[in-house]
Structures are given as C-alpha cells and as structure tokens.
Design a protein around this motif. Structure first.
Motif, mmCIF file in Angstrom:
data_model
loop_
_atom_site.group_PDB
_atom_site.id
_atom_site.type_symbol
_atom_site.label_atom_id
_atom_site.label_comp_id
_atom_site.label_asym_id
_atom_site.label_seq_id
_atom_site.Cartn_x
_atom_site.Cartn_y
_atom_site.Cartn_z
ATOM 1 N N LEU A 197 -16.855 37.287 20.126
ATOM 2 C CA LEU A 197 -17.816 36.193 19.969
ATOM 3 C C LEU A 197 -18.584 35.963 21.266
ATOM 4 C CD1 LEU A 197 -18.885 33.942 18.117
ATOM 5 C CD2 LEU A 197 -17.069 32.478 19.020
ATOM 6 N N LEU A 198 -17.870 35.992 22.393
ATOM 7 C CA LEU A 198 -18.528 35.814 23.682
ATOM 8 C C LEU A 198 -19.511 36.955 23.954
ATOM 9 C CD1 LEU A 198 -18.698 34.148 26.290
ATOM 10 C CD2 LEU A 198 -16.859 35.567 27.204
ATOM 11 N N LYS B 192 -21.028 38.735 21.698
ATOM 12 C CA LYS B 192 -22.156 38.551 20.773
ATOM 13 C C LYS B 192 -23.123 37.501 21.322
ATOM 14 C CE LYS B 192 -22.852 38.025 15.815
ATOM 15 N NZ LYS B 192 -22.208 37.739 14.539
ATOM 16 N N ARG B 193 -22.578 36.414 21.864
ATOM 17 C CA ARG B 193 -23.432 35.365 22.436
ATOM 18 C C ARG B 193 -24.183 35.877 23.662
ATOM 19 N NH1 ARG B 193 -19.457 30.089 22.129
ATOM 20 N NH2 ARG B 193 -19.610 29.783 19.872
ATOM 21 N N LYS B 194 -23.473 36.638 24.514
ATOM 22 C CA LYS B 194 -24.135 37.207 25.695
ATOM 23 C C LYS B 194 -25.267 38.134 25.283
ATOM 24 C CE LYS B 194 -20.302 37.240 29.011
ATOM 25 N NZ LYS B 194 -19.368 38.100 29.765
ATOM 26 N N ALA C 125 -26.980 38.102 22.452
ATOM 27 C CA ALA C 125 -28.077 37.308 21.889
ATOM 28 C C ALA C 125 -28.882 36.639 22.999
ATOM 29 C CB ALA C 125 -27.522 36.264 20.922
ATOM 30 N N ALA C 126 -28.185 36.109 24.018
ATOM 31 C CA ALA C 126 -28.886 35.477 25.136
ATOM 32 C C ALA C 126 -29.717 36.507 25.899
ATOM 33 C CB ALA C 126 -27.887 34.804 26.069
#
Length: 142
Positions: free
Chosen positions: A46-47, A49-51, A53-54
């Motif tokens: 999840l982390l 994926k967030r990185k 996306a950012a």
C-alpha cells in the motif's frame, strides 16, 4: 505403590497437558506471526502504491509546468519576432521610398513572341520619369 503410581501418572498427565498447551501456544504464536508478516507485506504494498501514485502525480505536474513554460517562451519569442519583423518592414518601406526618390529605379515589362521582343521600360530618377518602348525583331534563320 499405588500412591507412587498415582503420583507418576499425575506427573505424566501434567507433562502431557503442558506439552499440549505449549504446542497450542506455539501454533497460536506462529499464526500470529504469519498474520503480522502478511499485514506488514500488505502495508508495504500500500505504501509503495501511494509512493508511485504521488510520483506519477508529481511527474504529470512537472511535465505540465515544463510544457506551459515552453509555450510561454515560444509565445514571447514569437511576439519578439513579430515586433522585429514589423520594424524591418517599416525600415524597408522607408528605405525603398528613399531610394526611389533619391536614386531612381527601373520598372518595366516585356512581351516575347516568335518574331520579336517588345519592351516597355520606365526609369524613375527622382522626380523625372523616362519611358522607353521598343520592339526588337529577331533574325529569321533559313
């Protein structure tokens, strides 16, 4: 002896119950460890994926800024070019007017046929105009 056997039986039962409890606790600890490991992997995904996306969002914004800067620079360059072109045209108009009125210029046309060349020339010298009209025949070859 009966008491001795009973005590030995109690010891064996206690050992067996302790073994069962320890085995149950070991299985529970292993399951808890597996769940914790799975949860840590899921959080890491999840982390990540967030990185990602950012990073993609930042990349798109960066590209948009660069594109906008490029377009603004192109527009400013075009504006400057158009101003310079306008200035060049004004200078050319005044220079041609000046040349026309001080040095003179030629203006003319011609008509070419199989037998002759017709010329019409106008020579402007300041305020004077000289017009020449002539028809030059071609020699006919036998």
């Amino acid at each position: 002896m009966d008491r001795e056997n009973r005590r030995k039986a109690i010891k064996i039962q206690a050992w067996w119950r302790g073994t069962l409890v320890r085995r149950t606790l070991l299985h529970a600890a292993l399951r808890a460890c597996m769940i914790q490991h799975w949860w840590k992997v899921m959080l890491a995904k999840l982390l990540e994926k967030r990185k990602r996306a950012a990073l993609e969002s930042f990349s798109r914004q960066e590209w948009a800024v660069v594109k906008l800067q490029s377009l603004v620079r192109m527009w400013l360059t075009r504006q400057r070019y158009c101003r310079l072109l306008h200035a060049v045209r004004i200078i050319q108009v005044y220079w041609r007017w000046h040349n026309c009125h001080t040095r003179g210029f030629f203006h003319g046309s011609y008509d070419l046929t199989a037998t002759h060349l017709g010329l019409e020339l106008e020579i402007f010298l300041g305020s004077q105009i000289c017009r020449i009209t002539d028809c030059i025949p071609f020699p006919i070859k036998n």
